[in-house]
Write an enzyme that holds these catalytic residues in place. Structure first.
Site, PDB file in Angstrom:
ATOM      1  N   ASP A 141      -2.224  12.426  -3.224  1.00 23.52           N
ATOM      2  CA  ASP A 141      -2.351  13.852  -3.522  1.00 23.52           C
ATOM      3  C   ASP A 141      -2.508  13.979  -5.039  1.00 23.52           C
ATOM      4  OD1 ASP A 141      -1.710  14.711  -0.753  1.00 23.52           O
ATOM      5  OD2 ASP A 141       0.174  13.717  -1.225  1.00 23.52           O
TER       6      ASP A 141
ATOM      7  N   ASP B  16       5.034   4.854   3.558  1.00 21.78           N
ATOM      8  CA  ASP B  16       4.765   6.298   3.548  1.00 21.78           C
ATOM      9  C   ASP B  16       6.042   7.028   3.947  1.00 21.78           C
ATOM     10  OD1 ASP B  16       1.759   7.888   3.692  1.00 21.78           O
ATOM     11  OD2 ASP B  16       3.549   9.034   4.212  1.00 21.78           O
TER      12      ASP B  16
ATOM     13  N   GLU C  31       0.880  -1.180   0.000  1.00 18.80           N
ATOM     14  CA  GLU C  31       0.000   0.000   0.000  1.00 18.80           C
ATOM     15  C   GLU C  31       0.914   1.225   0.000  1.00 18.80           C
ATOM     16  OE1 GLU C  31      -2.425   0.579   3.509  1.00 18.80           O
ATOM     17  OE2 GLU C  31      -3.628   2.120   2.542  1.00 18.80           O
TER      18      GLU C  31
ATOM     19  N   ASP D 103     -10.698  10.428  -5.375  1.00 12.02           N
ATOM     20  CA  ASP D 103     -11.924  11.230  -5.467  1.00 12.02           C
ATOM     21  C   ASP D 103     -11.769  12.249  -6.587  1.00 12.02           C
ATOM     22  OD1 ASP D 103      -9.832  12.451  -3.808  1.00 12.02           O
ATOM     23  OD2 ASP D 103     -11.165  14.184  -3.901  1.00 12.02           O
TER      24      ASP D 103
END
Ligand SMILES: C[S@@+](CC[C@H](N)C(=O)[O-])C[C@H]1O[C@@H](n2cnc3c(N)ncnc32)[C@H](O)[C@@H]1O
Length: 217
Positions: free
Chosen positions: A117, A68, A43, A153
């Site tokens: 982002d 991350d 991920e 989104d």
């Protein structure tokens, strides 16, 4: 930087399920922790790693690595994995750009990229996690039959991803600009990250793309 964040950044590197790309032999340490015989899902830009944690619960026979660059976010991820007593999930503090240098033996069956982002400005297109320079990295850390999943989104990032797939002659397995218009979602697709919940609360539609580098029978 707030004091609490400072503490998290220092403390997270002492957690047994968190690794740092600056550590010597970091890949070997991850393999020692997870074991090397199970299929791996990565991920990327995982934040608090909702995907890794929920998938690790669904699939105890598989391994999951959340990556991350922000150590404080992985503090939350690690705590959440520990509270669920999950031993098949690890976290790596690293820039995604570095993963093909870090992973020589670990090859993933799946990569999930959730709510990255969007970098809407033309000048920052190269930072989009589906830009061809990132795809070059993914090609090296994914098994030939591996799949990449993107949830977003953002309309621009969704359209851009489909354009890159076409231009790079990749194999598109699924795309939808409104995931929840169908009630036939897989268990994986149903998982909602922190950012996804925020976007849904704002009434935004969730888009999903699944693609691979090679044609999978
Ligand atoms: C908008 S957040 C989404 C977090 C999570 N996936 C979610 O849906 O809740 C994007 C995350 O990607 C990470 N990120 C962005 N670019 C990255 C890079 N090049 N390498 C590593 N992490 C990156 C950021 O630190 C941030 O935690």
């Amino acid at each position: 930087m707030p004091r609490r964040k400072h503490i998290k950044i220092a403390e997270v590197r002492t957690f047994e399920n968190v690794f740092d790309y600056k550590q010597e032999n970091v890949e070997q340490h991850i393999i020692n922790y997870l074991g090397s015989d199970k299929p791996v899902t990565l991920e990327l830009g995982c934040g608090q790693a909702d995907y890794s944690i929920n998938l690790a619960k669904l699939y105890p026979h598989r391994n999951f690595i959340g990556v991350d660059r922000k150590a404080a976010r992985l503090w939350n991820a690690s705590k959440n994995a520990n509270s669920e007593k999950l031993k098949n999930v690890a976290f790596l503090i690293a820039y995604i750009e570095k993963l093909n240098e870090i992973f020589q033996r670990i090859k993933a069956e799946e990569i999930w990229i959730t709510f990255p982002d969007p970098y809407p400005r033309r000048s920052s297109i190269k930072k989009r996690l589906v830009h061809p320079r990132f795809l070059e990295v993914y090609k090296n850390i994914l098994l030939p039959e591996g799949k990449i999943f993107l949830k977003t989104d953002d309309d621009t990032l969704y359209a851009y991803t489909l354009k890159v797939i076409e231009e790079e002659k990749l194999i598109l397995h699924k795309s939808t600009d409104d995931l929840y218009k169908s009630d036939l979602l897989s268990e994986e697709e149903k998982i909602q990250t922190k950012y996804e919940k925020q976007h849904l609360a704002e009434g935004k539609k969730i888009k999903l793309v699944c693609f691979s580098f090679n044609d999978i029978a």
